[in-house]
Design a protein around this motif. Structure first.
Motif, mmCIF file in Angstrom:
data_model
loop_
_atom_site.group_PDB
_atom_site.id
_atom_site.type_symbol
_atom_site.label_atom_id
_atom_site.label_comp_id
_atom_site.label_asym_id
_atom_site.label_seq_id
_atom_site.Cartn_x
_atom_site.Cartn_y
_atom_site.Cartn_z
ATOM 1 N N SER A 131 -34.655 -5.259 -10.495
ATOM 2 C CA SER A 131 -34.280 -6.599 -10.244
ATOM 3 C C SER A 131 -35.234 -7.447 -10.277
ATOM 4 O O SER A 131 -34.997 -8.641 -10.356
ATOM 5 N N THR A 135 -35.807 -10.980 -12.350
ATOM 6 C CA THR A 135 -35.865 -12.258 -11.676
ATOM 7 C C THR A 135 -37.112 -12.921 -11.886
ATOM 8 O O THR A 135 -37.168 -13.920 -12.042
ATOM 9 N N ARG A 162 -26.283 -15.321 -14.793
ATOM 10 C CA ARG A 162 -26.800 -14.963 -13.508
ATOM 11 C C ARG A 162 -26.674 -15.929 -12.348
ATOM 12 O O ARG A 162 -27.263 -15.783 -11.310
ATOM 13 N N VAL A 164 -24.177 -16.531 -10.204
ATOM 14 C CA VAL A 164 -23.677 -15.895 -8.817
ATOM 15 C C VAL A 164 -24.830 -15.215 -8.303
ATOM 16 O O VAL A 164 -25.102 -15.087 -7.092
ATOM 17 N N ARG A 165 -25.372 -14.307 -9.222
ATOM 18 C CA ARG A 165 -26.747 -13.641 -8.433
ATOM 19 C C ARG A 165 -27.936 -14.303 -7.971
ATOM 20 O O ARG A 165 -28.344 -14.139 -6.961
ATOM 21 N N ARG A 168 -27.083 -16.045 -4.781
ATOM 22 C CA ARG A 168 -26.986 -14.929 -3.653
ATOM 23 C C ARG A 168 -28.378 -14.904 -3.286
ATOM 24 O O ARG A 168 -28.940 -14.625 -1.943
ATOM 25 N N LEU A 169 -29.436 -14.570 -4.200
ATOM 26 C CA LEU A 169 -30.787 -14.384 -3.850
ATOM 27 C C LEU A 169 -31.307 -15.574 -3.356
ATOM 28 O O LEU A 169 -32.218 -15.561 -2.423
#
Length: 522
Positions: A131, A135, A162, A164-165, A168-169
């Motif tokens: 991850s 990123t 990406r 949504v991800r 969240r991050l």
């Protein structure tokens, strides 16, 4: 040559030298004004009695950013520097644990280390690092090299898929993100500590920055032989080759402007030279790489400030620091090139730095650099060189430092405490009596020597509201031709970020709203 546009760059740190170099390569006549007698800014050097200390940055990460910058100037890192990959990358000492933990130069070894400490942690770290790498790649391609002058450039598949991800991050703090995957407090601290490099705390830093773990647990930590002063000297040399006129002892006192047809335009920089004589450097373009707060509140009148004092009142400063430079007789094998000392209660530790009322942590989580473990030239034969960083509140009233105990009382007391802490935790009981040279630096020195906002060692903390496009633009909204570069503007803190910030000035001048790095010359 007289028909060329002229540029003045304020500040001779890495961002100033890099910006000046790229502006000159763009075809401008460039003058760089540095207030002090030496170049480097935070990345300076201090020598005494055969010891040579880097005075600030000491972690060489993101080597591809350095190499890209050098290639923009027709050279390479290999031609300019000799890099050593450190193994271990760093060593960690923990309060209440007798065994230290080494973070190796390769992913496989680190997986085994995590598994030894916490069964099942190897698989969790595999996912975490995958991850982090993904990123990091997206961040470099779409965010770090962006001026955010246009958001249309972010409407691309690798960002949209990406969304949504990434959201969240951004919204979840790093400490909670790490805690979802790891139970052992030592592993949580190893993965959370990169927040400090961002001038923040794990509870305040968006988990997007877990990408930092790709750098130190997988990509590797390097050291430029001769120290970080070699990086500064290399870029200063390239700036000279590009024709930049570097003037030291030149303290900027004001950015001058004129008004034409209702538009305020930069006309140059007023400064005092090394003899105290007031002078003026004419310019079509001014780039200030000085602390953004200083630039806005001291070098511009109130009516022309994009970021006035009321803007700063809502911002969070990164921590201050007490720095301790030690020349030590004999060897110090318990310490790696980089060593970290983590206290058990991080909430209390970081709370004392960031929460009001602030106070100096005791004990503190500290960083120790022993460059003499890798480079024999930084200390006399039979001696070692130590650089100690103690994060403290961004508060100049803590005081300034001095040589051999001559600093302010609180700064010297912090130094005494951490020397004892290193001796105890690392098993070097006679450390204090082997010290032959000692110098301290405190938040008041950062404020006085570097015009640092609140005496912060790093600049505005990388919290959610102070990252990416929320950090502030690198161009004035009120003065045409005025730009900003350095760690207090986009993309943020650290030597690689400063190099990128120089490139972002060129993008602004070209009207380039793309997100990838600039094309390199053939």
């Amino acid at each position: 040559m007289s028909d060329k546009k002229t540029a003045v760059v304020i500040g001779g740190g890495i961002a100033g030298l890099a910006t000046a170099s790229l502006l000159a390569r763009e075809g401008l006549n460039v003058t760089l004004l540095e207030a002090r007698s030496e170049l480097g800014g935070r990345a300076g050097s201090w020598e005494r009695d055969g010891f040579r200390f880097d005075t600030g940055p000491s972690w060489y990460l993101m080597p591809e950013v350095f190499d890209h910058f050098f290639r923009l100037l027709g050279t390479s890192s290999d031609e300019q520097l000799t890099l050593t990959r450190l193994d271990p990358g760093y060593r960690v000492f923990f309060e209440k644990h007798s065994d230290s933990v080494d973070i190796a130069a390769d992913r496989a070894t680190n997986l085994r280390t995590f598994e030894r400490i916490e069964p099942g942690a190897a698989a969790a770290l595999e996912k975490y690092l995958d991850s982090a790498r993904d990123t990091y790649i997206v961040a470099v391609r779409r965010f770090l090299y962006s001026t955010f002058a246009s958001f249309r450039t972010l409407l691309v598949p690798d960002v949209l898929t990406r969304t949504v991800r990434l959201a969240r991050l951004l919204l979840q703090p790093l400490d909670r993100f790490v805690a979802r995957a790891f139970t052992d407090n030592r592993l949580r601290q190893i993965l959370g500590y990169p927040a400090v490099f961002l001038g923040s705390a794990p509870s305040m830093t968006p988990s997007l920055y877990h990408l930092m773990s790709h750098l130190d647990l997988e990509d590797g930590v390097y050291y430029p032989d001769g120290g970080f002063t070699e990086v500064i000297e290399a870029i200063a040399r390239l700036a000279g080759n590009e024709g930049v006129d570097i003037v030291t002892g030149a303290r900027a006192t004001a950015i001058s402007t004129s008004v034409t047809r209702g538009r305020t335009t930069v006309t140059g920089v007023r400064y005092t030279d090394s003899t105290g004589v007031a002078r003026h450097a004419n310019a079509d373009i001014v780039v200030s790489t000085a602390d953004l707060h200083h630039t806005e509140t001291e070098l511009l009148p109130e009516a022309l400030r994009t970021y006035p004092e009321k803007w700063w009142e809502k911002k969070i400063a990164g921590p201050g620091a007490v720095l301790v430079y030690l020349g030590v007789r004999g060897t110090l094998p318990p310490l790696a090139h980089h060593s970290l000392f983590f206290t058990e209660d991080w909430a209390e530790n970081f709370g004392r730095i960031f929460a009001q009322p602030t106070s100096v942590p005791d004990p503190a989580s500290i960083y120790v650099c022993r460059p003499s473990a890798t480079d024999g030239a930084v200390a006399p034969a039979g001696h070692e060189n130590l650089f100690v960083l103690v994060p403290v509140p961004a508060d100049p009233t803590i005081g300034g430092g001095g040589v051999n105990g001559e600093g302010d009382a609180m700064v010297e007391a912090v130094a005494d405490t951490v020397i004892e802490q290193i001796a105890d935790w690392a098993g070097i009981p006679d450390l204090a009596e082997r010290i032959v040279l000692r110098r301290t630096v405190g938040p008041a020195d950062f404020e006085r020597d570097l015009n640092s906002w609140k005496g912060s060692a790093l600049g505005p903390a990388h919290t959610l509201r102070q990252s990416a496009f929320l950090r502030g633009k690198n161009v004035s909204a009120k003065v045409d031709g005025l730009f900003y570069s350095g760690g207090t503007t986009v993309p943020g803190i650290g030597l690689p970020m400063c190099l990128i910030s120089a490139e972002l000035v060129i993008k602004r001048l070209r009207g380039d709203t793309s997100t990838p790095a600039l094309p390199e010359p053939l």
